[in-house]
Design a protein around this motif. Structure first.
Motif, mmCIF file in Angstrom:
data_model
loop_
_atom_site.group_PDB
_atom_site.id
_atom_site.type_symbol
_atom_site.label_atom_id
_atom_site.label_comp_id
_atom_site.label_asym_id
_atom_site.label_seq_id
_atom_site.Cartn_x
_atom_site.Cartn_y
_atom_site.Cartn_z
ATOM 1 N N LEU A 40 9.006 -17.791 -16.712
ATOM 2 C CA LEU A 40 9.146 -18.170 -15.308
ATOM 3 C C LEU A 40 9.474 -19.653 -15.138
ATOM 4 C CD1 LEU A 40 6.249 -16.122 -13.665
ATOM 5 C CD2 LEU A 40 8.708 -15.671 -13.556
ATOM 6 N N LEU A 93 1.154 -11.655 -23.536
ATOM 7 C CA LEU A 93 2.082 -11.209 -22.491
ATOM 8 C C LEU A 93 2.025 -12.136 -21.286
ATOM 9 C CD1 LEU A 93 1.580 -7.332 -22.617
ATOM 10 C CD2 LEU A 93 3.582 -8.635 -23.395
ATOM 11 N N LEU A 110 5.142 -14.502 -20.076
ATOM 12 C CA LEU A 110 5.658 -14.446 -18.710
ATOM 13 C C LEU A 110 5.649 -15.828 -18.076
ATOM 14 C CD1 LEU A 110 6.648 -12.782 -16.313
ATOM 15 C CD2 LEU A 110 4.250 -12.374 -15.687
#
Length: 213
Positions: free
Chosen positions: A101, A93, A97
């Motif tokens: 980003l 996770l 992320l």
């Protein structure tokens, strides 16, 4: 100051682990390819969850076996597949992320947590402890580890996706077969890479001390 690994150190140890675990590694690739093809042909996109579970089980068995064969894991260790799932979920996770980003943070986290799965099983760490251990161990060797990961994944991804795109209309089953073989070969190599890195970087047993032992 901790001694940094070289790309040669990494691939030398990875080659040893591939030879030691050749049968199991090949079985993981064949099994995962077969499972994913079967799911594609039967339930399609709904097969993502069972495919992920199969991959997790294969990774757990391979990493644990490779650690055992190197004498790196305490046989009385309590961590099982539940904790292994936890460290993969949490790191996955965070890495996802990072990629969403700006890409670069995802790459950085992939490298810094590349040893977490091996550390979890070898040292009977908590999930957070394994992530922290991986973060500390990989600090001096960021660029060599990144180079090793690129060598493993970039050719497999480029060739696999290229062949898939070229053949998907004419030979969809063949295109999926080739893509899965290349990608799962890369993933299995990366699972063994985690053990290779841990065996080289673990406290008190750095690669230089092993060379002169």
């Amino acid at each position: 100051m901790d001694e940094a690994l070289t790309v040669r150190d990494i691939f030398t140890r990875l080659g040893e682990l591939v030879r030691e675990n050749a049968g199991l590694a090949a079985g993981c690739v064949v099994g995962l390819v077969a499972v994913n093809l079967a799911l594609d042909l039967t339930i399609g996109d709904a097969g993502a969850l069972p495919a992920g579970i199969a991959s997790l089980v294969a990774q757990y068995v391979l990493v644990r076996t490779a650690l055992d064969r190197r004498g790196l894991r305490d046989a009385a260790g309590r961590n099982g597949i539940g904790a292994f799932w936890g460290v993969n979920l949490l790191s996955g996770l965070g890495i996802l992320l990072g990629y969403v980003l700006l890409i670069v943070p995802g790459v950085f986290l992939t490298v810094r947590w590349s040893v977490a799965s091996a550390a979890l099983l070898a040292e009977d760490q908590s999930v957070s402890g394994a992530l922290g251990e991986s973060w500390a161990l990989t600090r001096p060797s960021l660029w060599p580890i990144l180079a090793a990961l690129l060598v493993i994944f970039v050719p497999a991804g480029v060739v696999g996706i290229g062949i898939f795109v070229l053949l998907i209309e004419l030979q969809p089953l063949l295109s999926s077969l080739i893509l899965y073989v290349l990608l799962f070969s890369a993933f299995v190599s990366s699972w063994l890479l985690s053990v290779a890195l841990y065996s080289l970087l673990r406290p008190g047993q750095g690669h230089l001390s092993e060379i002169f032992a």
